[in-house]
Every structure is written in structure tokens, then in C-alpha cells.
Motif scaffolding. Structure first.
Motif, PDB file in Angstrom:
ATOM      1  N   LEU A   1      20.037  69.314  -0.398  1.00  0.00           N
ATOM      2  CA  LEU A   1      19.727  69.262  -1.834  1.00  0.00           C
ATOM      3  C   LEU A   1      18.204  69.309  -1.973  1.00  0.00           C
ATOM      4  O   LEU A   1      17.512  68.348  -1.627  1.00  0.00           O
ATOM      5  CB  LEU A   1      20.318  67.980  -2.433  1.00  0.00           C
ATOM      6  CG  LEU A   1      20.126  67.765  -3.925  1.00  0.00           C
ATOM      7  CD1 LEU A   1      20.652  68.956  -4.721  1.00  0.00           C
ATOM      8  CD2 LEU A   1      20.870  66.501  -4.372  1.00  0.00           C
ATOM      9  N   ASP A   2      17.715  70.469  -2.443  1.00  0.00           N
ATOM     10  CA  ASP A   2      16.265  70.722  -2.463  1.00  0.00           C
ATOM     11  C   ASP A   2      15.601  70.065  -3.673  1.00  0.00           C
ATOM     12  O   ASP A   2      16.248  69.807  -4.686  1.00  0.00           O
ATOM     13  CB  ASP A   2      16.059  72.256  -2.536  1.00  0.00           C
ATOM     14  CG  ASP A   2      14.732  72.687  -1.948  1.00  0.00           C
ATOM     15  OD1 ASP A   2      13.929  71.810  -1.594  1.00  0.00           O
ATOM     16  OD2 ASP A   2      14.505  73.908  -1.833  1.00  0.00           O
ATOM     17  N   ASP A   3      14.324  69.824  -3.563  1.00  0.00           N
ATOM     18  CA  ASP A   3      13.499  69.321  -4.675  1.00  0.00           C
ATOM     19  C   ASP A   3      14.107  68.074  -5.325  1.00  0.00           C
ATOM     20  O   ASP A   3      14.082  67.927  -6.551  1.00  0.00           O
ATOM     21  CB  ASP A   3      13.310  70.417  -5.749  1.00  0.00           C
ATOM     22  CG  ASP A   3      12.698  71.681  -5.171  1.00  0.00           C
ATOM     23  OD1 ASP A   3      12.134  71.589  -4.060  1.00  0.00           O
ATOM     24  OD2 ASP A   3      12.781  72.737  -5.803  1.00  0.00           O
ATOM     25  N   PHE A   4      14.646  67.193  -4.511  1.00  0.00           N
ATOM     26  CA  PHE A   4      15.332  66.021  -5.063  1.00  0.00           C
ATOM     27  C   PHE A   4      14.358  65.170  -5.889  1.00  0.00           C
ATOM     28  O   PHE A   4      13.242  64.891  -5.494  1.00  0.00           O
ATOM     29  CB  PHE A   4      15.935  65.169  -3.937  1.00  0.00           C
ATOM     30  CG  PHE A   4      16.722  63.993  -4.438  1.00  0.00           C
ATOM     31  CD1 PHE A   4      18.005  64.174  -4.938  1.00  0.00           C
ATOM     32  CD2 PHE A   4      16.172  62.725  -4.455  1.00  0.00           C
ATOM     33  CE1 PHE A   4      18.730  63.094  -5.436  1.00  0.00           C
ATOM     34  CE2 PHE A   4      16.892  61.638  -4.948  1.00  0.00           C
ATOM     35  CZ  PHE A   4      18.175  61.825  -5.440  1.00  0.00           C
TER      36      PHE A   4
ATOM     37  N   ILE B   1      13.346  65.290  -0.349  1.00  0.00           N
ATOM     38  CA  ILE B   1      12.524  64.632  -1.379  1.00  0.00           C
ATOM     39  C   ILE B   1      11.421  65.598  -1.790  1.00  0.00           C
ATOM     40  O   ILE B   1      10.675  66.100  -0.937  1.00  0.00           O
ATOM     41  CB  ILE B   1      11.913  63.314  -0.843  1.00  0.00           C
ATOM     42  CG1 ILE B   1      13.029  62.373  -0.393  1.00  0.00           C
ATOM     43  CG2 ILE B   1      11.032  62.652  -1.904  1.00  0.00           C
ATOM     44  CD1 ILE B   1      12.541  61.088   0.250  1.00  0.00           C
ATOM     45  N   ASP B   2      11.318  65.859  -3.070  1.00  0.00           N
ATOM     46  CA  ASP B   2      10.361  66.839  -3.557  1.00  0.00           C
ATOM     47  C   ASP B   2       8.912  66.444  -3.216  1.00  0.00           C
ATOM     48  O   ASP B   2       8.567  65.256  -3.187  1.00  0.00           O
ATOM     49  CB  ASP B   2      10.494  66.990  -5.071  1.00  0.00           C
ATOM     50  CG  ASP B   2       9.669  68.158  -5.565  1.00  0.00           C
ATOM     51  OD1 ASP B   2      10.009  69.295  -5.210  1.00  0.00           O
ATOM     52  OD2 ASP B   2       8.646  67.926  -6.248  1.00  0.00           O
ATOM     53  N   LYS B   3       8.092  67.474  -3.014  1.00  0.00           N
ATOM     54  CA  LYS B   3       6.713  67.186  -2.569  1.00  0.00           C
ATOM     55  C   LYS B   3       5.898  66.414  -3.607  1.00  0.00           C
ATOM     56  O   LYS B   3       4.921  65.765  -3.274  1.00  0.00           O
ATOM     57  CB  LYS B   3       5.973  68.446  -2.121  1.00  0.00           C
ATOM     58  CG  LYS B   3       5.970  69.614  -3.029  1.00  0.00           C
ATOM     59  CD  LYS B   3       5.188  70.753  -2.359  1.00  0.00           C
ATOM     60  CE  LYS B   3       5.296  72.043  -3.112  1.00  0.00           C
ATOM     61  NZ  LYS B   3       6.602  72.665  -3.064  1.00  0.00           N
TER      62      LYS B   3
ATOM     63  N   ALA C   1      11.480  64.969   4.062  1.00  0.00           N
ATOM     64  CA  ALA C   1      10.384  64.847   3.083  1.00  0.00           C
ATOM     65  C   ALA C   1       9.573  66.138   3.118  1.00  0.00           C
ATOM     66  O   ALA C   1       9.227  66.613   4.202  1.00  0.00           O
ATOM     67  CB  ALA C   1       9.513  63.652   3.415  1.00  0.00           C
ATOM     68  N   GLU C   2       9.315  66.708   1.931  1.00  0.00           N
ATOM     69  CA  GLU C   2       8.559  67.974   1.845  1.00  0.00           C
ATOM     70  C   GLU C   2       7.102  67.681   1.486  1.00  0.00           C
ATOM     71  O   GLU C   2       6.814  66.669   0.852  1.00  0.00           O
ATOM     72  CB  GLU C   2       9.076  68.827   0.681  1.00  0.00           C
ATOM     73  CG  GLU C   2      10.431  69.417   0.830  1.00  0.00           C
ATOM     74  CD  GLU C   2      10.735  70.353  -0.341  1.00  0.00           C
ATOM     75  OE1 GLU C   2      11.248  71.433  -0.078  1.00  0.00           O
ATOM     76  OE2 GLU C   2      10.454  70.003  -1.505  1.00  0.00           O
ATOM     77  N   GLY C   3       6.244  68.595   1.830  1.00  0.00           N
ATOM     78  CA  GLY C   3       4.859  68.533   1.326  1.00  0.00           C
ATOM     79  C   GLY C   3       3.978  67.519   2.027  1.00  0.00           C
ATOM     80  O   GLY C   3       3.053  66.972   1.428  1.00  0.00           O
TER      81      GLY C   3
END
Ligand code: C2E
Ligand code: MG
Ligand code: MG
Length: 607
Positions: free
Chosen positions: A495-498, A518-520, A552-554
Motif C-alpha cells: 500500500l503506497d504513500d500510506f 509510509i509516505d515520504k 519507509a520511503e524518502g
């Protein structure tokens, strides 16, 4: 019939024809005059700005010796303002060149033709005005119109101030190459000379990526060696061509490419220089993977005021895309639509010409302590605009039936890549592909993936799809069925950009999500904000309670990575671990254990 009448009738027709011809001629003449006036105004405006780029006293005359531009620095020597005729300049200064006295008119008359082909430099000149006498150097340059010299510019270099300091003022102390000051001055002159013609030139800033990291790994001295190697190569190129070279800041070189016809031509040249430099650096130190990015702007497309800034902005955009990119600044005309600079017809062509390609961003597994996943991110290798990121074309593609084709392309490329890696004997990597609402709606996506996996003999566990919440919520029942199909095949779902939408939690409840990303925007500044840390920590705890893993992104710095590991985050993705990169770069990353062990210190600090 009266023959006389016939004669008058003929005569009056002639008169009407002549009158119409006169009217047309008058109209054309007026139009031409107006156009010339507008062109002149435009040229004069450019001249003013280009002269302002240099910080020396400067005055520019028209062909009739009227002042077009006089900057404030020149007022010390020649009291002149825009629009002044020569006789209005009082007092008129006198110049002594090799003891011979010359008035300003003599000077202009004598040098104007000569200064068209090259910038003239005249030293040991004495300038006398009413107040004082100065020892100066002169620089005279002229631009030619269609038939005759159109502008003549005089720049004054004061012997006492500038000549003594000319070296450091114009020279980069590391490589001895001309520096930023010189570049700005030359660009001003170039624009000034190109103004009257329809010629174009390009400014390209080329930059060694991750230079700070390079210094920290190889040390300051060795990093200078990197810069010197590039300087020497580019110097050799510039000696053989008309290219002008400047060393502007530590890891950045500026090139002026004269007489550019098309942006593509310029792109090809810059790409060649970049690849040569990269190969050179690699042969000097094969332990490190060097990449070079660049930003290009074009005169007059990008104007003159922001010509250099535009090249830097393009470079910044390029670096944001990943390592080793080139971006061309949007032209002034385009920049109004820069946010959506592509047309539908172009996308159609791009698909046909196979201009799309996949970049891969590494995802680090905190448990296994190595990179185990790659997110496939689409890039458009535009032949003239450079690499275009998905944010600039996906919204447009999504509105059309083309998203289906693009989606199929991405899935095909990614799965074929997995097959290639398998064949090459790489360790097993999972590839994660992004899925858009349109793809989900317009085709039997699970079936497409199943067929591709089967044809390429790839296990479904090596594939992951990333969905954003808006995909699933438009038609919940249909989405649930499709997700179930994917799961049945053994394909994992992320699930992207949560956290960025409003239905994230219900998605977790309704769909079989394996990983939550988790969205950046939550990860950014996590190391500085206690509240952000608390939110991310709660997301991880909740996710684990639901049996879902977390990415975790970003992540852009080590501190954030350390905190996230401490909070129990399962996967980590971000520039700190690697930007989205071309296949061959990604392969290098996987090949070199060194890169992986670069992140050992996260683990060390933790334990
Ligand atoms: P996404 O799936 O959330 O992808 C992550 C985006 O964040 C990527 O931007 C990536 O370059 C960027 N990113 C990664 N690490 C960092 C970091 O440390 N700092 C910062 N500031 N950014 C980071 P990109 O490649 O421009 O992709 C944007 C979005 O476009 C993607 O967001 C995804 O939603 C969509 N997209 C990309 N490729 C495809 C594709 O093949 N198909 C579909 N349907 N969508 C795609
Ligand atoms: Mg994604
Ligand atoms: Mg995302």
C-alpha cells in the motif's frame, strides 16, 4: 463606342492599380519599420541585460553612435546615459593609445569593424576626462547586423584594480581554468554578439554526483584528482573545438557550446562528455562508481537574465531524478506549461519509439541487512527534453487509454529484467511495480502478470505491486476481487504513500496488504520532529499488529535510517540507500558488497 471613353477607362484602371500598389507598398513599408523597431527594442533590452552580467564599467553604442546602454560603473569615466548622442556626452574623454591621442569618435571609427570577429583587448591606455587621468585597459566588441556593424561595446578594465588581480578574479584556484566570473562575462558578450543574428548557444553545467560522499570516502586530496582529471579531459576537448570551459565551483564545470542548432545536438555532445569523464574516472579508480549529471540551458530560448540559473535549475532537477541524468531547461515559452510540458501526440510517439524505460530504486531489508527489493520507476527518455519524471506525464497518460499500454510495458520490462538477472546469476531480488487506477480498471492485470511470469519462468514471489489507496476505493468490490486474484497467484501487495489519503485505515482492513509504505512526507525531518517520530512509530506498531510489514520511503540521511531501524521498520527506501537508477547502475550496486556494507554502521550503532 467612343474611343476616348475606352482610353479613359483604361487609364482609370491603371490609376486604381497604381494606387493599390502604392497602398500595399506603404503598408509593407510601415510593417517592416514596425518590425525593425520592435526587433531593435528587443535587441537593446538583451544588450542591457547581457552587459549587466559583467561588473566592469561598460558602454554600448548603436551604429549611429547613440548610447544604448551605459552602466553606473562607467559614469566614473564617461558621463553618459541611454539615448545620448556623442555630442551630448560632456566632457568627452580622450584616450591615449601608444601616445597617440584619440577622441571617442576616433576610437569607435577605428575599431568598430575590427571588433566584429574577435573581442579586442587594448592595454596601456590612458583615459583623460576633466577630472582625472586613469591607466586602463580597454575591451572592444562589436555585433554585426545584416549589412553593417550594429552595436559597439566598450568595457574598461582599470589597470590598478583589475589587472593586478586579474588572475584570481578570473581563475579557479584548483585547476587554473577560467572561473564563474569569467563565464558570466563571456556569456554576456556571447549573448550580445548573438543578438543581431539568429544563432543559438548552450550553457551546460556538468557536475560530479555525490561529491561530498566522494571526499568522505577517498579524502580531500584524492577528490581534487577527480576534478583535475575532468578538467584535463574537457580542456583537451575545448582545445579541439569551439567549446568554452569554466571551472565554476568545486565539482561543477560550466561549458558554453556555441552555434547550437538543435537541443538534441547539444544533448548528444554533453552526454558524450559525461560518459567519457565517467569512464576516465572509473579507469582511475575502479573501486568507486562515479556518475555525472548535467543541466543545460539555451540562448535565446531561456533568455539571458536567467540563462545560467536555468542551467543550474535543470541540473538540480536532473540530480533529483537520480544519478547521471541530463535535463534541459524548459524554454521561456514552454515554462508557462512546464508543469505539464508534454502533449498527448508526443506520448503516443514515445510509446511507438520505445522512449520509456525503467529505473530501479533499491529497498534495504533491515533484517537481512542488504538490498532485497527494487522499485521499478518509469522514466521517459525524451530525445530533446532529456529525462522526464513520471509526475510530468503520468497524469496525462492516465486520462487516456494509453495507461493500459504503458502499464503492460512496465510489467513486461520488469519481469523480463528479473529473468535477465536470474540468467546472470544475481542473488534473488524482488521487483516492486506501481499500479495506476486506469491499469486496474482497463485490463485483467492479474492475468497479464500471470502470463508474463509464466513466459519468463519467474516465481510470483519475486513480484510485488504497489497500489495507492485511490486505486482500490473507487470500486471496492471489483478491487477486492482483483487483489484476491493477485494474492492467489502469490504476488505481494504494497500500500503506497500510506497516510496521504483519507481511507488508508479501511484499506488495511478490507484488502490483503502485505506491506505498508509510509509516505515520504512523514519520514522527512523525522530526526528533527518528535511528533513525526511518534506518528511513524504508531504506524509501525499498528501495521505489525495487523501482521503487515512496513517500508519507509524518502530516507535521505543516516540519522533517519538509524531511528527507523530502532522503531522496527522492516524495509527502508530513499536517496540515502540509492536514488532510482538505470539497470546497469543497479546491477553495480548489487554486485558490489562494498555498497551494501556502507550501511553496516546503521546496524553497528543500533546493536
Ligand atoms: P512512488 O511509488 O511513491 O515512488 C517514490 C517516489 O519518491 C519516486 O519518484 C522516487 O524517485 C521518489 N523518492 C525515492 N526516494 C526518495 C527520497 O529519499 N527523497 C525524495 N525527495 N524522493 C524520493 P518518481 O520516480 O518521480 O515517481 C513518482 C510517482 O510516480 C511514484 O511514486 C508512482 O506513484 C508513480 N510511478 C512511477 N513509475 C510508475 C509506473 O511505472 N507506473 C505507474 N502506474 N506509476 C508510476
Ligand atoms: Mg511506489
Ligand atoms: Mg510512494
Amino acid at each position: 463606342m467612343n474611343p476616348k471613353n475606352g482610353f479613359f477607362a483604361d487609364y482609370s484602371i491603371l490609376i486604381v492599380i497604381v494606387a493599390i500598389a502604392c497602398l500595399i507598398f506603404y503598408y509593407l513599408y510601415r510593417h517592416y519599420k514596425l518590425q525593425s523597431k520592435l526587433q531593435l527594442k528587443k535587441e537593446e533590452h538583451i544588450l542591457n541585460i547581457s552587459s549587466n552580467l559583467a561588473d566592469h564599467p561598460m558602454i554600448i553604442f548603436s551604429d549611429t553612435y547613440r548610447v544604448i546602454f551605459a552602466n553606473h560603473q562607467i559614469q566614473k569615466f564617461i558621463k553618459a546615459k541611454q539615448g545620448d548622442a556623442l555630442e551630448e556626452i560632456l566632457p568627452l574623454p580622450l584616450f591615449f593609445i601608444e601616445k597617440e591621442e584619440k577622441s571617442l569618435v576616433d576610437l569607435l571609427d577605428f575599431y568598430k569593424e575590427k571588433a566584429v570577429d574577435e573581442i579586442l583587448r587594448i592595454s596601456n591606455v590612458t583615459l583623460k576626462n576633466q577630472k582625472e587621468e586613469y591607466r586602463i585597459s580597454l575591451r572592444i566588441s562589436a555585433a554585426e547586423g545584416k549589412k553593417h556593424v550594429k552595436y559597439i561595446g566598450i568595457t574598461i578594465l582599470e589597470t590598478t584594480e583589475h589587472l593586478e588581480h586579474s588572475k584570481p578574479y578570473y581563475q579557479n584556484s584548483t585547476t587554473g581554468l577560467p572561473n564563474h566570473n569569467k563565464a558570466m562575462e563571456d556569456i554576456g558578450f556571447m549573448a550580445y554578439r548573438y543578438t543581431a543574428s539568429n544563432k543559438r548557444f548552450a550553457v551546460a553545467v556538468i557536475s560530479v554526483d555525490n561529491f561530498l560522499e566522494i571526499i568522505s570516502i577517498v579524502g580531500y586530496r584524492e577528490s581534487l584528482q577527480v576534478v583535475s582529471l575532468i578538467a584535463r579531459y574537457l580542456q583537451a576537448v575545448s582545445a579541439k573545438s569551439h567549446l568554452k570551459l569554466y571551472h565554476v565551483t568545486s565539482n561543477n564545470f560550466l561549458l558554453i557550446l556555441p552555434n547550437i542548432h538543435t537541443i538534441q545536438e547539444c544533448n548528444i555532445l554533453v552526454e558524450k562528455y559525461k560518459t567519457d569523464c565517467e569512464a576516465l574516472l572509473h579507469s582511475n579508480n575502479a573501486q568507486l562508481h562515479y556518475t555525472i549529471s548535467s543541466g543545460i540551458s539555451i540562448y535565446p530560448d531561456n533568455g539571458i537574465e536567467n540563462l545560467v540559473n536555468s542551467a543550474y535549475k535543470a541540473l538540480l532537477l536532473a540530480k533529483k531524478q537520480g544519478l547521471g541524468y541530463t535535463m534541459v531547461a524548459a524554454s521561456d515559452e514552454q515554462s508557462g506549461e512546464a508543469k505539464a510540458p508534454v502533449k498527448f501526440s508526443e506520448i503516443k510517439r514515445a510509446l511507438e519509439q520505445e522512449e520509456f524505460s525503467l529505473y530501479y530504486q533499491p529497498i534495504y531489508d533491515t533484517q537481512k541487512e542488504q538490498i532485497t527489493v527494487a522499485e521499478a520507476l518509469i522514466r521517459w527518455m525524451h530525445p530533446t527534453k532529456g529525462i522526464i519524471p513520471p509526475g510530468l506525464f503520468l497524469p496525462l497518460v492516465e486520462k487516456t487509454g494509453f495507461m493500459k499500454h504503458l502499464g503492460e510495458f512496465v510489467a513486461k520490462k520488469a519481469i523480463e529484467q528479473l529473468a535477465i538477472w536470474k540468467k546472470l546469476g544475481f542473488r534473488e531480488i524482488q521487483v516492486s511495480i506501481n499500479l495506476s487506477l486506469r491499469e486496474f480498471e482497463t485490463m485483467d492485470y492479474p492475468l497479464v502478470l500471470d502470463t508474463l511470469l509464466h513466459d519468463n519462468r519467474i516465481n510470483a514471489s519475486q513480484l510485488k505491486v504497489e497500489v495507492t489507496e485511490n486505486i482500490a476505493m473507487t470500486n471496492k468490490e471489483y478491487s477486492a476481487k482483483q487483489f484476491a486474484k493477485l494474492k492467489k497467484l502469490g504476488i505481494a501487495i504494497s500500500l503506497d504513500d500510506f497516510g496521504t489519503g483519507y481511507s488508508s485505515f479501511s484499506m488495511l482492513e478490507s484488502f490483503p496488504i502485505d506491506t505498508l509504505k509510509i509516505d515520504k512526507s512523514f519520514v522527512e525531518n523525522m530526526s528533527k520532529s518528535k511528533k513525526r517520530r511518534a506518528i511513524v512509530s504508531a504506524m509501525i506498531t499498528m501495521s505489525h499488529a495487523l501482521g503487515t510489514k512496513v517500508t519507509a520511503e524518502g530516507i535521505e540521511d543516516k540519522q533517519t535510517a538509524v531511528i527507523l531501524k530502532h522503531l522496527g521498520c522492516d524495509y527502508m527506501q530513499g536517496y540515502y540507500f540509492g536514488k532510482p537508477m538505470a539497470v546497469f547502475e543497479f546491477q553495480e550496486l548489487i554486485r558490489s558488497d562494498e555498497q551494501v556494507s556502507n550501511f553496516d554502521d546503521i546496524i553497528a550503532i543500533e546493536s
